[in-house]
Design an enzyme around this catalytic site. Structure first.
Site, PDB file in Angstrom:
ATOM      1  N   GLY A  11     -12.533  -3.938  -1.395  1.00 15.48           N
ATOM      2  CA  GLY A  11     -11.345  -4.280  -2.162  1.00 15.48           C
ATOM      3  C   GLY A  11     -10.147  -4.424  -1.257  1.00 15.48           C
ATOM      4  N   CYS A  12      -8.992  -4.262  -1.809  1.00 18.89           N
ATOM      5  CA  CYS A  12      -7.749  -4.424  -1.056  1.00 18.89           C
ATOM      6  C   CYS A  12      -7.750  -3.510   0.166  1.00 18.89           C
ATOM      7  CB  CYS A  12      -6.568  -4.092  -1.957  1.00 18.89           C
ATOM      8  SG  CYS A  12      -4.980  -4.149  -1.109  1.00 18.89           S
ATOM      9  N   PHE A  13      -7.516  -4.095   1.324  1.00 17.11           N
ATOM     10  CA  PHE A  13      -7.543  -3.271   2.536  1.00 17.11           C
ATOM     11  C   PHE A  13      -6.429  -2.247   2.566  1.00 17.11           C
ATOM     12  CE2 PHE A  13      -6.162  -7.522   4.635  1.00 17.11           C
ATOM     13  CZ  PHE A  13      -4.865  -7.439   4.141  1.00 17.11           C
ATOM     14  N   CYS A  15      -5.749  -0.151   0.378  1.00 13.29           N
ATOM     15  CA  CYS A  15      -6.289   1.085  -0.190  1.00 13.29           C
ATOM     16  C   CYS A  15      -7.432   1.674   0.622  1.00 13.29           C
ATOM     17  CB  CYS A  15      -6.754   0.834  -1.622  1.00 13.29           C
ATOM     18  SG  CYS A  15      -5.431   0.341  -2.739  1.00 13.29           S
TER      19      CYS A  15
END
Length: 174
Positions: A11-13, A15
């Site tokens: 997912g979003c890097f 996070c």
């Protein structure tokens, strides 16, 4: 000090950095893009879903302090292994969960860990995270690096779905 690297997409890097960055034996963590066919992609290109890249983190670690298996085990706790087309609020192929391995030893460890996770029956759905050979890793733009330090309130809001995931699947179940 010895040094090795690991690459994880979940997912979003933004996070994905802090969970690894906070561990003993971690030398550094960088946000970036990997797995695609366009050299040196920009964030906008990756978000256009035309480069084949996924957002990922590259982790430099000292294997004398923390093992690759420990990193993989943490990865399962911060990325939902049952969602092939994104992570939490982040949707699309550029957010797919992947463990990118850079050696046959890493592949063996990652595959064994994935089998152990599937056998644990922790999840009702199948484990769909792929294990792929490492590809060139391109650092994301500087404003993406260490985001949790730069904007902790926004980071906390973005982490909320991951925290709920951890509470549901990992608290008191290890």
């Amino acid at each position: 000090m010895s040094e090795d690297t690991a690459i994880f997409a979940g997912g979003c890097f933004w996070c994905m950095v802090e969970p690894f960055d906070s561990l003993p034996g971690i030398i550094k963590v960088r946000s970036g893009y990997t797995g695609g066919h366009v050299p040196n992609p920009t964030y906008e290109q990756v978000c256009s879903h035309t480069t084949g890249h996924t957002e990922a983190v590259k982790v430099w670690f000292d294997p004398e302090i923390i093992s690759y298996r420990q990193l993989v085990d943490l990865y399962w706790q911060v990325a939902d292994p049952t969602d092939a087309m994104g992570q939490f609020q982040d949707r699309g192929d550029n957010y797919r969960p992947v463990i990118f391995v850079n050696s046959s030893q890493q592949r063996e460890v990652a595959e064994a860990s994935k089998q152990d996770l599937a056998a644990s029956q922790r999840f009702d759905d199948p484990i769909v995270t792929t294990i792929e050979d490492a590809q060139p890793f391109y650092d994301a733009e500087e404003y993406h690096q260490d985001f949790y330090k730069k904007d902790p309130l926004r980071e906390a809001a973005m982490m909320a779905p991951r925290v709920r995931y951890q509470e549901k699947y990992w608290e008191d179940k290890q």
